[in-house]
Design an enzyme around this catalytic site. Structure first.
Site, mmCIF file in Angstrom:
data_model
loop_
_atom_site.group_PDB
_atom_site.id
_atom_site.type_symbol
_atom_site.label_atom_id
_atom_site.label_comp_id
_atom_site.label_asym_id
_atom_site.label_seq_id
_atom_site.Cartn_x
_atom_site.Cartn_y
_atom_site.Cartn_z
ATOM 1 C CB CYS A 33 3.437 5.850 5.119
ATOM 2 S SG CYS A 33 4.028 5.086 6.621
ATOM 3 C CG HIS A 55 5.406 0.667 2.584
ATOM 4 N ND1 HIS A 55 4.781 1.873 2.308
ATOM 5 C CD2 HIS A 55 4.854 0.224 3.730
ATOM 6 C CE1 HIS A 55 3.911 2.142 3.256
ATOM 7 N NE2 HIS A 55 3.920 1.150 4.133
ATOM 8 C CG HIS A 96 2.690 -3.325 6.090
ATOM 9 N ND1 HIS A 96 3.671 -2.916 6.956
ATOM 10 C CD2 HIS A 96 2.200 -2.199 5.511
ATOM 11 C CE1 HIS A 96 3.764 -1.594 6.908
ATOM 12 N NE2 HIS A 96 2.874 -1.140 6.036
ATOM 13 C CG HIS A 127 -0.384 0.369 2.520
ATOM 14 N ND1 HIS A 127 -1.118 0.857 3.576
ATOM 15 C CD2 HIS A 127 0.883 0.308 2.982
ATOM 16 C CE1 HIS A 127 -0.335 1.075 4.619
ATOM 17 N NE2 HIS A 127 0.883 0.751 4.293
ATOM 18 C CG HIS A 165 0.356 -12.533 -2.575
ATOM 19 N ND1 HIS A 165 0.044 -13.160 -1.402
ATOM 20 C CD2 HIS A 165 1.667 -12.765 -2.802
ATOM 21 C CE1 HIS A 165 1.130 -13.761 -0.933
ATOM 22 N NE2 HIS A 165 2.127 -13.533 -1.755
ATOM 23 C CD GLU A 168 0.557 -0.567 8.328
ATOM 24 O OE1 GLU A 168 -0.468 -0.333 7.671
ATOM 25 O OE2 GLU A 168 1.333 0.332 8.696
HETATM 26 ZN ZN LIG Z 1 2.451 0.746 5.526
#
Ligand SMILES: [Zn+2]
Length: 145
Positions: free
Chosen positions: A37, A41, A43, A27, A78, A130
């Protein structure tokens, strides 16, 4: 899988079910104040969904675990969260894919599904971790649960 204890929701329903899932997803938060952010990137989200109710369906389920997995993991795993335009909107901060809003959207999708079931189970809590040090809990207001 890690077995983790989650915050308790206090309620008066007879049955409570919890479904865990791990979601690998990317995201970005499309705002200049989001700092790093704002860059895409990834998670591995740890999600726990709490559903409760007083009645079961004709198969003896409060809600089918597989159905919950399909609704959430089946949709988001994914993927790039920002691409899900019926969940998130990169132009409106109320619909950015922050951890808070990911938790709220999961609640909304699950509760929409539960609302169509005749025995009316309720989603009481969605926990979204997260990172190893950061998580969010979303709970509907008292009148909605
Ligand atoms: Zn993030």
């Amino acid at each position: 899988m890690m077995h983790q204890l989650y915050p308790q929701v206090f309620h008066d329903y007879c049955y409570e079910l919890n479904k865990d899932m791990h979601i690998a997803a990317a995201h970005f938060i499309p705002h200049q104040l989001a700092g790093k952010c704002a860059h895409i990137h990834g998670h591995t989200y740890v999600v726990n969904i709490t559903v409760a109710g007083d009645a079961l369906d004709e198969t003896g389920f409060l809600v089918n675990f597989q159905k919950l997995k399909q609704l959430v993991h089946g949709k988001l795993d994914h993927t790039l969260l920002n691409d899900h335009q019926n969940w998130f909107d990169s132009k409106n901060s109320e619909h950015f894919p922050t951890t808070e809003i990911v938790a709220r959207k999961i609640y909304e999708v699950v509760q929409d599904y539960l609302d169509a079931l005749p025995h009316k189970p309720k989603c009481l809590q969605v926990f979204v971790r997260e990172t190893p040090t950061s998580y969010v809990v979303y709970r509907p207001k008292a009148g909605d649960r």
